[in-house]
Scaffold this motif. Structure first.
Motif, PDB file in Angstrom:
ATOM      1  N   LYS A   1       1.472  -3.373  -4.260  1.00 16.08           N
ATOM      2  CA  LYS A   1       0.929  -2.074  -3.867  1.00 16.08           C
ATOM      3  C   LYS A   1       1.866  -0.917  -4.211  1.00 16.08           C
ATOM      4  CE  LYS A   1      -3.120  -2.521  -1.657  1.00 16.08           C
ATOM      5  NZ  LYS A   1      -4.291  -1.659  -1.874  1.00 16.08           N
ATOM      6  N   ASP A   2       3.151  -1.226  -4.322  1.00 16.67           N
ATOM      7  CA  ASP A   2       4.146  -0.178  -4.585  1.00 16.67           C
ATOM      8  C   ASP A   2       4.534  -0.075  -6.052  1.00 16.67           C
ATOM      9  OD1 ASP A   2       4.263   0.280  -1.816  1.00 16.67           O
ATOM     10  OD2 ASP A   2       5.775  -1.287  -1.555  1.00 16.67           O
ATOM     11  N   HIS A   3       3.998  -0.976  -6.873  1.00 17.96           N
ATOM     12  CA  HIS A   3       4.378  -1.019  -8.287  1.00 17.96           C
ATOM     13  C   HIS A   3       3.601   0.054  -9.059  1.00 17.96           C
ATOM     14  CE1 HIS A   3       5.455  -2.621 -12.209  1.00 17.96           C
ATOM     15  NE2 HIS A   3       6.259  -3.501 -11.614  1.00 17.96           N
ATOM     16  N   LYS A   4       4.328   0.986  -9.676  1.00 17.96           N
ATOM     17  CA  LYS A   4       3.690   2.155 -10.284  1.00 17.96           C
ATOM     18  C   LYS A   4       2.923   1.847 -11.564  1.00 17.96           C
ATOM     19  CE  LYS A   4       6.946   5.514  -8.361  1.00 17.96           C
ATOM     20  NZ  LYS A   4       7.961   6.562  -8.651  1.00 17.96           N
ATOM     21  N   SER A   5       3.344   0.823 -12.317  1.00 18.28           N
ATOM     22  CA  SER A   5       2.716   0.605 -13.619  1.00 18.28           C
ATOM     23  C   SER A   5       1.712  -0.545 -13.637  1.00 18.28           C
ATOM     24  CB  SER A   5       3.792   0.356 -14.687  1.00 18.28           C
ATOM     25  OG  SER A   5       4.584  -0.758 -14.355  1.00 18.28           O
TER      26      SER A   5
ATOM     27  N   GLU B   1      -1.523  -7.183   0.756  1.00 18.46           N
ATOM     28  CA  GLU B   1      -1.386  -6.374   1.972  1.00 18.46           C
ATOM     29  C   GLU B   1      -0.348  -7.047   2.855  1.00 18.46           C
ATOM     30  OE1 GLU B   1      -2.697  -3.565   2.374  1.00 18.46           O
ATOM     31  OE2 GLU B   1      -4.349  -3.484   0.961  1.00 18.46           O
ATOM     32  N   THR B   2       0.919  -6.779   2.617  1.00 21.65           N
ATOM     33  CA  THR B   2       2.008  -7.529   3.262  1.00 21.65           C
ATOM     34  C   THR B   2       2.048  -7.363   4.772  1.00 21.65           C
ATOM     35  OG1 THR B   2       3.494  -5.683   2.836  1.00 21.65           O
ATOM     36  CG2 THR B   2       3.460  -7.443   1.214  1.00 21.65           C
ATOM     37  N   LYS B   3       1.677  -6.216   5.289  1.00 22.31           N
ATOM     38  CA  LYS B   3       1.782  -6.011   6.729  1.00 22.31           C
ATOM     39  C   LYS B   3       0.768  -6.811   7.511  1.00 22.31           C
ATOM     40  CE  LYS B   3       3.892  -1.425   6.640  1.00 22.31           C
ATOM     41  NZ  LYS B   3       3.796  -0.017   7.061  1.00 22.31           N
ATOM     42  N   LYS B   4      -0.351  -7.149   6.889  1.00 17.51           N
ATOM     43  CA  LYS B   4      -1.390  -7.883   7.583  1.00 17.51           C
ATOM     44  C   LYS B   4      -0.943  -9.284   7.961  1.00 17.51           C
ATOM     45  CE  LYS B   4      -5.391  -5.446   5.708  1.00 17.51           C
ATOM     46  NZ  LYS B   4      -6.663  -5.572   4.966  1.00 17.51           N
ATOM     47  N   GLN B   5       0.074  -9.803   7.252  1.00 12.07           N
ATOM     48  CA  GLN B   5       0.536 -11.158   7.518  1.00 12.07           C
ATOM     49  C   GLN B   5       1.145 -11.284   8.902  1.00 12.07           C
ATOM     50  OE1 GLN B   5       2.812 -12.883   4.166  1.00 12.07           O
ATOM     51  NE2 GLN B   5       2.353 -10.982   3.142  1.00 12.07           N
ATOM     52  N   THR B   6       1.679 -10.198   9.447  1.00 11.98           N
ATOM     53  CA  THR B   6       2.377 -10.287  10.725  1.00 11.98           C
ATOM     54  C   THR B   6       1.566  -9.745  11.888  1.00 11.98           C
ATOM     55  OG1 THR B   6       3.424  -8.139  10.306  1.00 11.98           O
ATOM     56  CG2 THR B   6       4.616 -10.102   9.589  1.00 11.98           C
ATOM     57  N   GLU B   7       0.338  -9.283  11.634  1.00 11.74           N
ATOM     58  CA  GLU B   7      -0.441  -8.680  12.706  1.00 11.74           C
ATOM     59  C   GLU B   7      -0.996  -9.709  13.676  1.00 11.74           C
ATOM     60  OE1 GLU B   7      -3.351  -6.279  10.872  1.00 11.74           O
ATOM     61  OE2 GLU B   7      -1.963  -4.696  10.284  1.00 11.74           O
TER      62      GLU B   7
END
Length: 429
Positions: A191-195, A212-218
């Motif tokens: 998601k943060d990779h510009k190219s 979606e990395t944050k969803k893994q810890t929810e």
């Protein structure tokens, strides 16, 4: 139908992980190249050297589960940079030590900082690759530990010949520091990779990549000590744990005592030993690739799980016993041949992780994997020390019998203790 990706940035990321694994193994195994000269300069006998070889695993094994937990909570770009900087500094400082105690402390600190590395590798691949490409990606970066060392061993030997064992550690540490900077500046999550193109991002996500990395810890269950008890309560799982310890024993021998065996106990020229030592690593690399290909091929052909998944491991464990054959020849060709057969078998048996997903209780797959890796890591603590005691009188043959005997135990464990490959369903759940 998923749109064909217009970029292939995930393979650039895979190349970065591969290089990181090579550096990871460079810094944990360069001690094996330096061992003979280091022993002579610092007056370290074989028993003490066994403890030096073992020290890395004291922290590395014990921190596998905490390391995985930390990897879940800190961005891979930041965490990998941090741990790589500190294990590289510890590697570099090894080139300045003058005592057994300092060497032990530095080896343990390298294990401490490297502990989260493989959980990070797994997370990065899980984020960057769809499920249908993930096994191949894991196989490629895992092969770095064998292919990288196969080509690095001769180079490391030349470096030590030119700059001494102290120079070897200092140069290794500098390489790690440079790569840590490269990782920080170039790695990004999808998601943060510009190219990265929108089509590649969609391709990864629709294929099961967890971008979606944050969803893994929810949604996470609270830690329960009963779960720890449960993953050590089943015969099948103990069969896997014992098997992983046995698999690790052969690997640890090649990562620690192997070059010393060739130089000190077989009398080979130091430079020549560096090139000959790369041959078993190439054999192990072939074994790793062949195991995955053969197992997947048999599965697609409709063979049972017992055949498609267990067969490579059982054959691999049997071949690993071949290390004993080196005791019965003084011919360098046959010594390397027997050792190559053994390490090839170790590579062939390397798909053992697949059984965690097939056998572990569904809700405890992650914890079971941590226990599995922890028990396997204990081989790194036990094996180098035991070998150090076995060879203290100048005869290495008992050590090779020891390694071969552990491989035989692994064969017995996977064949008879694991038994039928089927999911464990807890009765009280």
């Amino acid at each position: 139908m998923t749109e064909k990706p217009t970029t292939r940035k995930r393979f650039n990321i895979l190349a970065m992980i591969f290089i990181t694994v090579v550096i990871n193994y460079l810094d944990r195994s360069n001690i094996s190249i330096a061992a003979s000269a280091l022993q002579e300069d610092l007056g370290i006998d074989s028993i003490k050297m066994g403890y030096v070889f073992s020290a890395f695993a004291w922290t590395y094994a014990l921190l596998q589960i905490p390391g995985g937990a930390i990897a879940d909570r800190i961005k891979s770009r930041v965490l990998y940079t941090f741990i790589m900087v500190f294990w590289s500094i510890a590697t570099l400082i090894q080139g300045m030590v003058n005592s057994f105690t300092a060497l032990i402390g530095l080896r343990a600190s390298i294990g401490f900082f490297e502990a989260p590395s493989y959980p990070i590798n797994n997370l990065v691949v899980t984020r960057w690759f769809p499920e249908n490409e993930r096994a191949t990606a894991i196989g490629i970066y895992t092969s770095g530990q064998f292919l990288g060392m196969a080509f690095l061993l001769p180079i490391l030997t030349l470096i030590q010949d030119a700059f001494g064992w102290r120079g070897l550690f200092i140069i290794s540490g500098i390489i790690g520091l440079v790569w840590a900077a490269i990782w920080y500046f170039f790695y990004r999550d999808p998601k943060d990779h510009k190219s990265i193109s929108e089509s590649e991002l969609n391709y990864i996500q629709e294929g099961g990549g967890l971008i979606e990395t944050k969803k893994q810890t929810e949604v996470k269950e609270k830690f329960n000590w009963e779960d720890i008890k449960e993953v050590f309560s089943y015969r099948k799982l103990w069969g896997l744990y014992i098997g992983q310890f046995c698999l690790g024993a052969t690997l640890i021998f090649f990562l620690t005592w192997f070059p010393t065996y060739l130089v000190k106990y077989r009398g080979l020229d130091f430079l020549k030993s560096g090139f000959l030592a790369s041959i078993p690593y190439l054999a192990a690399f072939v074994g790793v690739l062949l195991s995955g290909f053969t197992s997947d091929y048999l599965t697609k052909k409709g063979y049972s799980v017992e055949t498609s998944r267990k067969l490579p491991i059982i054959i691999g464990m049997l071949l690993s016993i071949g290390v004993i054959g080196a005791n019965y020849t003084d011919d360098t060709f046959f010594i390397i041949l027997f050792l190559s057969i053994s390490f090839f078998g170790n590579g062939l048996a390397s798909i053992a992780w697949v059984f965690i997903s097939l056998i572990a209780p569904t809700r405890l797959i992650g914890l079971t994997g941590g226990a599995f890796n922890f028990i396997g890591g204990l081989a790194g603590i036990v094996v180098p020390i035991v070998i150090g005691y076995l060879v203290k009188d100048g005869d290495f043959s008992p050590a090779l019998f020891f390694i071969g005997g552990i491989a035989l135990l692994g064969f017995v464990s996977y064949t008879f203790i694991v038994g039928k490959v089927e999911r464990i369903v807890p009765k009280n759940k």
